[in-house]
Design a protein around this motif. Structure first.
Motif, mmCIF file in Angstrom:
data_model
loop_
_atom_site.group_PDB
_atom_site.id
_atom_site.type_symbol
_atom_site.label_atom_id
_atom_site.label_comp_id
_atom_site.label_asym_id
_atom_site.label_seq_id
_atom_site.Cartn_x
_atom_site.Cartn_y
_atom_site.Cartn_z
ATOM 1 N N SER A 297 0.821 -1.206 0.000
ATOM 2 C CA SER A 297 0.000 0.000 0.000
ATOM 3 C C SER A 297 0.860 1.263 0.000
ATOM 4 C CB SER A 297 -0.919 -0.020 1.227
ATOM 5 O OG SER A 297 -1.529 1.229 1.442
ATOM 6 N N ILE A 298 1.888 1.284 0.852
ATOM 7 C CA ILE A 298 2.747 2.468 0.951
ATOM 8 C C ILE A 298 3.491 2.724 -0.358
ATOM 9 C CG2 ILE A 298 4.834 3.364 2.065
ATOM 10 C CD1 ILE A 298 3.863 1.998 4.647
ATOM 11 N N ASN B 65 1.248 4.138 -2.935
ATOM 12 C CA ASN B 65 0.974 5.541 -2.645
ATOM 13 C C ASN B 65 2.104 6.425 -3.165
ATOM 14 O OD1 ASN B 65 0.875 8.080 -0.832
ATOM 15 N ND2 ASN B 65 -1.069 7.053 -0.387
ATOM 16 N N LYS B 66 3.335 5.987 -2.935
ATOM 17 C CA LYS B 66 4.488 6.751 -3.405
ATOM 18 C C LYS B 66 4.506 6.842 -4.935
ATOM 19 C CE LYS B 66 6.355 7.082 0.753
ATOM 20 N NZ LYS B 66 6.429 8.374 1.477
ATOM 21 N N GLU C 251 2.003 9.318 -6.155
ATOM 22 C CA GLU C 251 2.462 10.702 -5.992
ATOM 23 C C GLU C 251 3.382 11.120 -7.135
ATOM 24 O OE1 GLU C 251 4.354 10.766 -2.180
ATOM 25 O OE2 GLU C 251 2.523 11.382 -1.136
ATOM 26 N N PHE D 64 -3.345 4.851 -6.602
ATOM 27 C CA PHE D 64 -4.024 5.266 -5.377
ATOM 28 C C PHE D 64 -5.238 4.385 -5.071
ATOM 29 C CE2 PHE D 64 -2.274 9.783 -5.999
ATOM 30 C CZ PHE D 64 -1.274 9.584 -5.061
ATOM 31 N N ASP E 291 -4.043 1.142 -3.728
ATOM 32 C CA ASP E 291 -3.571 1.448 -2.379
ATOM 33 C C ASP E 291 -4.756 1.561 -1.409
ATOM 34 O OD1 ASP E 291 -2.635 2.723 -0.043
ATOM 35 O OD2 ASP E 291 -2.436 4.664 -1.048
ATOM 36 N N LEU E 292 -5.798 2.268 -1.813
ATOM 37 C CA LEU E 292 -6.971 2.469 -0.952
ATOM 38 C C LEU E 292 -7.677 1.152 -0.653
ATOM 39 C CD1 LEU E 292 -8.862 4.415 0.522
ATOM 40 C CD2 LEU E 292 -10.135 4.685 -1.636
ATOM 41 N N SER F 187 -5.655 -0.533 2.017
ATOM 42 C CA SER F 187 -5.746 0.210 3.278
ATOM 43 C C SER F 187 -7.096 0.014 3.952
ATOM 44 C CB SER F 187 -5.496 1.699 3.038
ATOM 45 O OG SER F 187 -4.192 1.926 2.560
ATOM 46 N N ASP G 131 -3.694 5.816 7.088
ATOM 47 C CA ASP G 131 -3.385 5.451 5.696
ATOM 48 C C ASP G 131 -4.588 5.701 4.792
ATOM 49 O OD1 ASP G 131 -0.857 4.651 6.448
ATOM 50 O OD2 ASP G 131 -1.319 2.511 6.478
ATOM 51 N N THR H 255 -4.727 8.564 1.622
ATOM 52 C CA THR H 255 -4.982 8.154 0.235
ATOM 53 C C THR H 255 -6.263 8.786 -0.301
ATOM 54 O OG1 THR H 255 -3.861 6.060 0.664
ATOM 55 C CG2 THR H 255 -5.223 6.175 -1.307
ATOM 56 N N LYS I 47 -5.569 12.240 -1.495
ATOM 57 C CA LYS I 47 -4.871 12.307 -2.789
ATOM 58 C C LYS I 47 -5.807 11.965 -3.948
ATOM 59 C CE LYS I 47 -0.441 11.420 -0.610
ATOM 60 N NZ LYS I 47 0.673 10.494 -0.348
#
Length: 491
Positions: free
Chosen positions: A340-341, A344-345, A348, A363, A366-367, A370, A386, A390, A393
């Motif tokens: 997930s992290i 997210n990176k 971005e 994202f 990732d969501l 999370s 977390d 997200t 973003k």
């Protein structure tokens, strides 16, 4: 022998208590193990702990070594746990004295063992027992301090309304007690390891409450300790790992004061150290995970300095490691969060590169992860955070694409989570920044009194953080920026 195992299984089968307690104990152990074996995940239920202790005593051959260790550490924590409030200083001193006593007793026991050994070969058994007692006392001293440091650190991150002077006084007592024990055994790697862990734990407390200056001091000292003992024992893999970890923390503290180039240098050195270590044993999942974490640090540093391609390369390598680890054990929550992290990176960086579609895909995956994690444990504030990060973003991307309705939905859900966390601890720096950002974001989609109210609340938080000296170098312009936004809302 087979007949003995059969007899044991039959004995267990007749005992309903065994199955009932194990049905609770096994999931508790798995949660603790999956959370990185943190002390706060040990058994907290007194009834279960009592039953588990009896179970281990009555069925030692039928309870695995891992679960026995889990129960034993839980019993330690049950004896040592205390509330991390202003009274924490008094209680800790008592425990620290006990740890010092244990160390003294360890030394006495070891001396007694040596004397007995010298007196006569007939006393060899007694001497061995004395040495065993010394080692047990040393281990207990370390376990006592390790556990208490973690409890104090975790507690002080979440003590609402405690003044900085009071918090720092408690932390100074913690540190001085550990330093005293370390001074008695300057060459004992285990005791110095406890010292290093204490410095890192204190740095995390200072960072959580926005005390940047003190965080930098203890992180720098932690790095010096790790380098010194690694130089003494180059074959010790733990100290090399601690160097990498410390470099990441020192890099973080440099970013807080705006030294991005210095931070990236630390991150890259940390990555080099852990890559070399991981290369010596590719089966070591902890070192592989450390490599993924360091890659994310390096990617963040490169991204801030404008190296988008280099950042994306680092983040994608980190994601690849995380996915491979998770594929071996999909139930491992830590590895799932690592995926997930990294996603997210990547989102971005792709957003910065104006790849909106690619960023949104990252994202949204990732969501999804999370949300699953936060649903599994609604008390885990990191996982809750977390989700809100997200969502924020995703809201930004939707707003940029003209989807105001979708943006408002994401921003509102993110803001709702921020409010819940901020109420839990009004002194938590990160959560207050999250709330301030959430209020500002949603103001774009509000009008009239609603917009003004959101900006007023955001400005109040920013002013309070600035007054306490908690804003980092790149955050110090926030109060003035928000006042300008508030003034524009009146026009």
């Amino acid at each position: 022998m087979p007949e003995l195992w059969t007899e044991a299984r039959e004995a267990v089968k007749t005992n309903e208590t065994y199955y009932r307690v194990m049905s609770e104990l096994r999931p508790a152990y798995q949660r603790w193990d999956g959370a990185g074996r943190r002390w706060k995940r040990l058994i907290a239920d007194d009834v279960l702990l009592g039953e588990a202790s009896r179970l281990v005593s009555e069925f030692p051959k039928d309870v695995s070594k891992d679960i026995r260790g889990f129960v034993e550490q839980s019993r330690f924590k049950a004896r040592l746990w205390f509330s991390a409030t202003a009274a924490a200083a008094v209680v800790f001193l008592g425990v620290a004295v006990a740890a010092g006593y244990l160390y003294t007793e360890a030394s006495r026991s070891e001396l007694k063992a040596l004397q007995s050994e010298a007196q006569a070969r007939a006393a060899e058994t007694a001497a061995a027992e004395g040495r065993d007692e010394a080692e047990r006392n040393l281990r207990l001293a370390r376990v006592t301090l390790d556990g208490v440091v973690v409890d104090v650190a975790d507690g002080l991150k979440n003590v609402e309304g405690m003044r900085a002077a009071s918090r720092n006084r408690i932390l100074d007592r913690v540190r001085s007690s550990v330093e005293e024990l370390a001074s008695k055994a300057p060459d004992d790697s285990g005791i110095q390891e406890t010292r290093w862990k204490t410095l890192i734990a204190l740095g995390e407390v200072f960072g959580a409450v926005g005390d940047i200056a003190n965080a930098r001091v203890v992180y720098d000292e932690g790095l010096r300790v790790a380098r010194a003992f690694s130089a003494k024992d180059g074959a010790n893999a733990d100290w090399r790992r601690y160097i990498s970890f410390s470099l990441n923390r020192v890099g973080d503290s440099r970013r807080w004061i705006g030294d991005e180039a210095g931070a990236l240098k630390d991150y890259e050195e940390g990555l080099e150290v852990i890559r070399e270590l991981s290369g010596t044993d590719e089966s070591n999942t902890e070192w592989r995970r450390d490599t993924a974490v360091s890659l994310n640090k390096v990617g963040g540093g490169r991204s801030f300095l404008g190296d988008t391609a280099g950042a994306l390369k680092a983040f994608e390598e980190s994601l690849e490691i995380a996915r491979k680890l998770a594929s071996t054990d999909p139930s491992n929550d830590v590895w799932q969060r690592d995926i997930s992290i990294s996603l997210n990176k990547i989102g971005e960086v792709k957003s910065q590169a104006r790849d909106g579609a690619g960023a949104l895909r990252a994202f949204e995956e990732d969501l999804e992860i999370s949300r699953k994690l936060s649903t599994k444990d609604s008390t885990n504030t990191e996982w809750q955070r977390d989700v809100l990060v997200t969502l924020s973003k995703i809201g930004e991307l939707r707003l940029g694409a003209g989807d105001k309705s979708g943006a408002f939905e994401a921003y509102q859900e993110s803001l709702d989570i921020s409010r819940k966390l901020a109420v839990m601890d009004k002194t938590n720096f990160r959560w207050r920044v999250d709330l301030m950002s959430g209020l500002y974001n949603i103001s774009f989609l509000q009008s009239g009194d609603a917009r003004r109210a959101s900006l007023d609340q955001a400005t109040q938080i920013a002013d309070d953080l600035a007054a306490k000296g908690q804003l980092t170098a790149d955050q110090k312009s926030w109060p003035e920026f928000l006042r300008k936004a508030r003034k524009a809302a009146d026009q």
